[in-house]
Design a protein around this motif. Structure first.
Motif, PDB file in Angstrom:
ATOM      1  N   ALA A  35       0.863  -1.185   0.000  1.00 20.30           N
ATOM      2  CA  ALA A  35       0.000   0.000   0.000  1.00 20.30           C
ATOM      3  C   ALA A  35       0.897   1.231   0.000  1.00 20.30           C
ATOM      4  CB  ALA A  35      -0.906   0.004   1.237  1.00 20.30           C
ATOM      5  N   GLY A  36       0.490   2.260  -0.710  1.00 22.16           N
ATOM      6  CA  GLY A  36       1.317   3.462  -0.806  1.00 22.16           C
ATOM      7  C   GLY A  36       1.688   4.030   0.537  1.00 22.16           C
ATOM      8  N   ILE A  37       0.763   3.975   1.502  1.00 27.37           N
ATOM      9  CA  ILE A  37       1.026   4.544   2.828  1.00 27.37           C
ATOM     10  C   ILE A  37       2.124   3.790   3.555  1.00 27.37           C
ATOM     11  CG2 ILE A  37      -0.671   3.159   4.100  1.00 27.37           C
ATOM     12  CD1 ILE A  37      -1.386   5.717   5.623  1.00 27.37           C
ATOM     13  N   GLU A  38       2.344   2.516   3.202  1.00 32.29           N
ATOM     14  CA  GLU A  38       3.377   1.711   3.859  1.00 32.29           C
ATOM     15  C   GLU A  38       4.773   2.135   3.453  1.00 32.29           C
ATOM     16  OE1 GLU A  38       2.312  -2.661   4.669  1.00 32.29           O
ATOM     17  OE2 GLU A  38       1.379  -2.225   2.730  1.00 32.29           O
ATOM     18  N   VAL A  39       4.911   2.735   2.288  1.00 34.38           N
ATOM     19  CA  VAL A  39       6.227   3.103   1.767  1.00 34.38           C
ATOM     20  C   VAL A  39       6.365   4.601   1.575  1.00 34.38           C
ATOM     21  CG1 VAL A  39       6.653   0.876   0.678  1.00 34.38           C
ATOM     22  CG2 VAL A  39       5.408   2.639  -0.594  1.00 34.38           C
ATOM     23  N   GLY A  40       5.553   5.379   2.305  1.00 39.57           N
ATOM     24  CA  GLY A  40       5.676   6.824   2.261  1.00 39.57           C
ATOM     25  C   GLY A  40       5.088   7.479   1.037  1.00 39.57           C
ATOM     26  N   LYS A  41       4.191   6.775   0.342  1.00 36.33           N
ATOM     27  CA  LYS A  41       3.528   7.349  -0.836  1.00 36.33           C
ATOM     28  C   LYS A  41       2.008   7.239  -0.659  1.00 36.33           C
ATOM     29  CE  LYS A  41       7.151   8.296  -3.441  1.00 36.33           C
ATOM     30  NZ  LYS A  41       7.454   9.664  -3.940  1.00 36.33           N
ATOM     31  N   PRO A  42       1.436   8.005   0.269  1.00 36.19           N
ATOM     32  CA  PRO A  42      -0.004   7.885   0.539  1.00 36.19           C
ATOM     33  C   PRO A  42      -0.874   8.263  -0.645  1.00 36.19           C
ATOM     34  CG  PRO A  42       0.927   9.813   1.633  1.00 36.19           C
ATOM     35  CD  PRO A  42       2.077   9.023   1.105  1.00 36.19           C
ATOM     36  N   GLU A  43      -0.303   9.000  -1.593  1.00 38.23           N
ATOM     37  CA  GLU A  43      -1.099   9.381  -2.762  1.00 38.23           C
ATOM     38  C   GLU A  43      -1.299   8.217  -3.733  1.00 38.23           C
ATOM     39  OE1 GLU A  43       3.232  10.185  -3.816  1.00 38.23           O
ATOM     40  OE2 GLU A  43       1.901  10.322  -2.074  1.00 38.23           O
ATOM     41  N   LEU A  44      -0.554   7.106  -3.550  1.00 35.81           N
ATOM     42  CA  LEU A  44      -0.684   5.929  -4.409  1.00 35.81           C
ATOM     43  C   LEU A  44      -1.416   4.832  -3.645  1.00 35.81           C
ATOM     44  CD1 LEU A  44       2.935   5.799  -5.907  1.00 35.81           C
ATOM     45  CD2 LEU A  44       0.880   6.844  -6.914  1.00 35.81           C
ATOM     46  N   SER A  45      -2.334   4.169  -4.295  1.00 34.57           N
ATOM     47  CA  SER A  45      -3.067   3.083  -3.635  1.00 34.57           C
ATOM     48  C   SER A  45      -2.183   1.847  -3.490  1.00 34.57           C
ATOM     49  CB  SER A  45      -4.329   2.732  -4.419  1.00 34.57           C
ATOM     50  OG  SER A  45      -3.994   2.348  -5.751  1.00 34.57           O
ATOM     51  N   VAL A  46      -1.401   1.509  -4.530  1.00 38.33           N
ATOM     52  CA  VAL A  46      -0.519   0.349  -4.511  1.00 38.33           C
ATOM     53  C   VAL A  46       0.818   0.729  -5.142  1.00 38.33           C
ATOM     54  CG1 VAL A  46      -0.147  -2.014  -5.326  1.00 38.33           C
ATOM     55  CG2 VAL A  46      -2.437  -1.284  -4.635  1.00 38.33           C
ATOM     56  N   VAL A  47       1.906   0.266  -4.508  1.00 38.52           N
ATOM     57  CA  VAL A  47       3.246   0.483  -5.054  1.00 38.52           C
ATOM     58  C   VAL A  47       3.864  -0.891  -5.336  1.00 38.52           C
ATOM     59  CG1 VAL A  47       5.551   1.388  -4.617  1.00 38.52           C
ATOM     60  CG2 VAL A  47       3.549   2.654  -3.820  1.00 38.52           C
ATOM     61  N   VAL A 201      -8.907   1.995   8.956  1.00 29.47           N
ATOM     62  CA  VAL A 201      -8.350   2.825  10.021  1.00 29.47           C
ATOM     63  C   VAL A 201      -8.850   4.243   9.818  1.00 29.47           C
ATOM     64  CG1 VAL A 201      -6.230   3.703  11.075  1.00 29.47           C
ATOM     65  CG2 VAL A 201      -6.307   1.379  10.169  1.00 29.47           C
ATOM     66  N   THR A 202      -9.265   4.896  10.894  1.00 29.79           N
ATOM     67  CA  THR A 202      -9.759   6.275  10.818  1.00 29.79           C
ATOM     68  C   THR A 202      -8.618   7.236  11.117  1.00 29.79           C
ATOM     69  OG1 THR A 202     -11.962   5.598  11.521  1.00 29.79           O
ATOM     70  CG2 THR A 202     -11.430   7.933  11.720  1.00 29.79           C
ATOM     71  N   VAL A 203      -8.342   8.105  10.151  1.00 30.89           N
ATOM     72  CA  VAL A 203      -7.287   9.106  10.288  1.00 30.89           C
ATOM     73  C   VAL A 203      -7.916  10.483  10.150  1.00 30.89           C
ATOM     74  CG1 VAL A 203      -5.084   9.969   9.415  1.00 30.89           C
ATOM     75  CG2 VAL A 203      -5.598   7.514   9.306  1.00 30.89           C
ATOM     76  N   ASP A 204      -7.898  11.272  11.225  1.00 30.59           N
ATOM     77  CA  ASP A 204      -8.517  12.601  11.228  1.00 30.59           C
ATOM     78  C   ASP A 204      -9.977  12.542  10.785  1.00 30.59           C
ATOM     79  OD1 ASP A 204      -6.266  13.842  12.171  1.00 30.59           O
ATOM     80  OD2 ASP A 204      -5.513  14.395  10.192  1.00 30.59           O
ATOM     81  N   GLY A 205     -10.681  11.493  11.241  1.00 32.24           N
ATOM     82  CA  GLY A 205     -12.099  11.375  10.936  1.00 32.24           C
ATOM     83  C   GLY A 205     -12.404  10.767   9.585  1.00 32.24           C
ATOM     84  N   ILE A 206     -11.345  10.411   8.818  1.00 35.99           N
ATOM     85  CA  ILE A 206     -11.534   9.845   7.480  1.00 35.99           C
ATOM     86  C   ILE A 206     -11.172   8.364   7.508  1.00 35.99           C
ATOM     87  CG2 ILE A 206     -10.861   9.984   5.053  1.00 35.99           C
ATOM     88  CD1 ILE A 206     -10.056  12.886   5.555  1.00 35.99           C
ATOM     89  N   PRO A 207     -12.109   7.455   7.182  1.00 41.68           N
ATOM     90  CA  PRO A 207     -11.783   6.029   7.158  1.00 41.68           C
ATOM     91  C   PRO A 207     -10.887   5.690   5.962  1.00 41.68           C
ATOM     92  CG  PRO A 207     -14.042   6.393   6.403  1.00 41.68           C
ATOM     93  CD  PRO A 207     -13.536   7.729   6.870  1.00 41.68           C
ATOM     94  N   VAL A 208      -9.808   4.937   6.237  1.00 45.70           N
ATOM     95  CA  VAL A 208      -8.850   4.560   5.202  1.00 45.70           C
ATOM     96  C   VAL A 208      -8.611   3.063   5.294  1.00 45.70           C
ATOM     97  CG1 VAL A 208      -6.530   4.920   4.286  1.00 45.70           C
ATOM     98  CG2 VAL A 208      -7.739   6.820   5.353  1.00 45.70           C
ATOM     99  N   GLU A 209      -8.622   2.365   4.152  1.00 46.29           N
ATOM    100  CA  GLU A 209      -8.344   0.941   4.130  1.00 46.29           C
ATOM    101  C   GLU A 209      -6.861   0.719   3.890  1.00 46.29           C
ATOM    102  OE1 GLU A 209     -10.797  -1.015   1.287  1.00 46.29           O
ATOM    103  OE2 GLU A 209     -12.495  -1.191   2.669  1.00 46.29           O
ATOM    104  N   VAL A 210      -6.215  -0.025   4.809  1.00 45.68           N
ATOM    105  CA  VAL A 210      -4.787  -0.299   4.702  1.00 45.68           C
ATOM    106  C   VAL A 210      -4.542  -1.750   5.096  1.00 45.68           C
ATOM    107  CG1 VAL A 210      -4.102   2.073   5.215  1.00 45.68           C
ATOM    108  CG2 VAL A 210      -4.388   0.455   7.075  1.00 45.68           C
TER     109      VAL A 210
END
Length: 381
Positions: A35-47, A201-210
């Protein structure tokens, strides 16, 4: 950057002491999905991360497996000498070696609960390691596109997990793997093996799937952020308390300065009052020299002076303003007509002519008396 990657344990056997000896595959070459968030690229869904063979099988990477600790699930921090006793349930027993596109390594599990978990089905492994992640699109020698490349891979630990990222091919001793057979690629795995298990996971009130790992990372970061906010709040409170204490000290100093200023002003006013009293008494004595001033107020002195000069009838029933005005008039008159004796002394003492003539006649008489005896001698002769 820290990564996790899963594999399987095989060929298990028990020692006389009850330890579990096993073999496993770990850290294969090829493409892994993150997941993009795992590798410091939250703007990408998959890396798509490429792990080249020359990096996976580099001597420094293979040597990092030796005696690496085995844990139950991934700890929230790297395993070190400080926390090894807390997290480790076993270790990689000897050196790792290349096995096709995989790294083959022997394990020994020494914790009874961990051994029971493996023997009852928790057999997948996930490698926890660090690497340098170089972003840049490219294509592998087999034609697979990727977004980033892993280099300088160093193993930190191996975690026994329920489901590994590398798929169920990375399992512990289920007997289904012919370890000498050709490795199975991602393209040959069932579709379900390519699907990542996601958590919301909820981040700042926004649900995110990770992924599970992403959820762990987010939870850790949120905890650290909360701790930082608490420390900041405590520091701000301490800062405000210090400012309040300083303000109190300044207020105390200002009060002391004001008190000193007031004391100086009081002393000056006292001096002025003493001088004014002395001046009033001097003027009163110049108007009526015998007037008594001791123990009298300023108003009483003025009233006594006016009464002495004009009589009690002149001021009977009169207000203080009237008496003060009459006193001022008398003071002006006294200043215009000073005491005759004082003026005579000031102008110098002179002897009148009549006194001078009398003195001369008296001196002549004395002279005749002094010479009278001479006449008597002549008559005797």
């Amino acid at each position: 950057m820290q990564f996790t990657d899963a594999v399987t344990v095989a060929g298990t056997r028990r020692t006389e002491d009850g330890y579990l000896i096993a073999e496993a595959r770990s850290v294969r070459t090829g493409i892994q999905l993150y997941a993009g968030i795992e590798v410091g690229k939250p703007e990408l869904s998959v890396v798509r991360v490429y792990r080249p063979a020359d990096q996976v099988f580099a001597d420094s990477s293979l040597q990092s497996f030796t005696h690496a600790p085995v844990t139950m699930d991934h700890p929230v921090e790297a395993v070190t000498a400080d926390n090894w006793k807390q997290f480790a349930v076993g270790e990689v027993s000897t050196a790792a070696k290349k096995d096709g596109e995989w790294v083959h390594l022997p394990l020994i599990l020494k914790d009874a609960a961990a051994i029971q978990a493996v023997e009852t089905g928790k057999r997948e492994l996930s490698a926890g390691y660090t690497c340098e992640l170089v972003f840049g699109d490219g294509v592998t020698p087999t034609g697979e596109a990727f977004n980033a490349t892993q280099t300088n891979i160093k193993i930190n630990h191996l975690a026994i997990v329920d489901r590994a990222r590398a798929g169920s091919k990375a399992r512990i001793g289920d007997g289904a793997i012919a370890w000498g057979a050709a490795p199975v690629t991602n393209d040959q795995q069932p579709e379900k093996e390519k699907i990542m298990t996601l958590k919301t996971v909820t981040v700042d009130g926004i649900p995110v799937e990770v992924t599970d790992q992403g959820a762990t990372v987010i939870s850790t970061l949120q905890s650290r952020l909360a701790d930082a906010n608490t420390k900041f709040a405590d520091a701000e409170k301490a800062h405000q308390t210090a400012i309040a204490a300083k303000d109190a000290d300044l207020a105390k100093k200002d009060a002391e300065i004001d008190a000193l200023k007031a004391k100086v002003l009081d002393e000056k006013a006292l001096d002025e009052k003493v001088q004014a009293r002395a001046d009033l008494i001097t003027v009163a004595k110049s108007i009526a020299k015998d007037v008594k001033t001791e123990g009298l107020t300023d108003a009483a002195i003025r009233k006594a002076v006016v009464s002495a000069k004009l009589g009690d009838a002149a001021i009977a029933g009169k207000a203080d303003a009237y008496i003060n005005a009459r006193f001022d008039i008398l003071a002006e008159d006294a200043n215009k007509n000073p005491d005759p004796f004082a003026r005579a002394v000031a102008d110098g003492v002179t002897t009148p002519a009549t006194i001078t003539d009398a003195c001369k006649a008296y001196e002549a008489m004395l002279q005749r008396d002094r010479n009278a005896w001479q006449g008597n001698q002549k008559e005797s002769a």
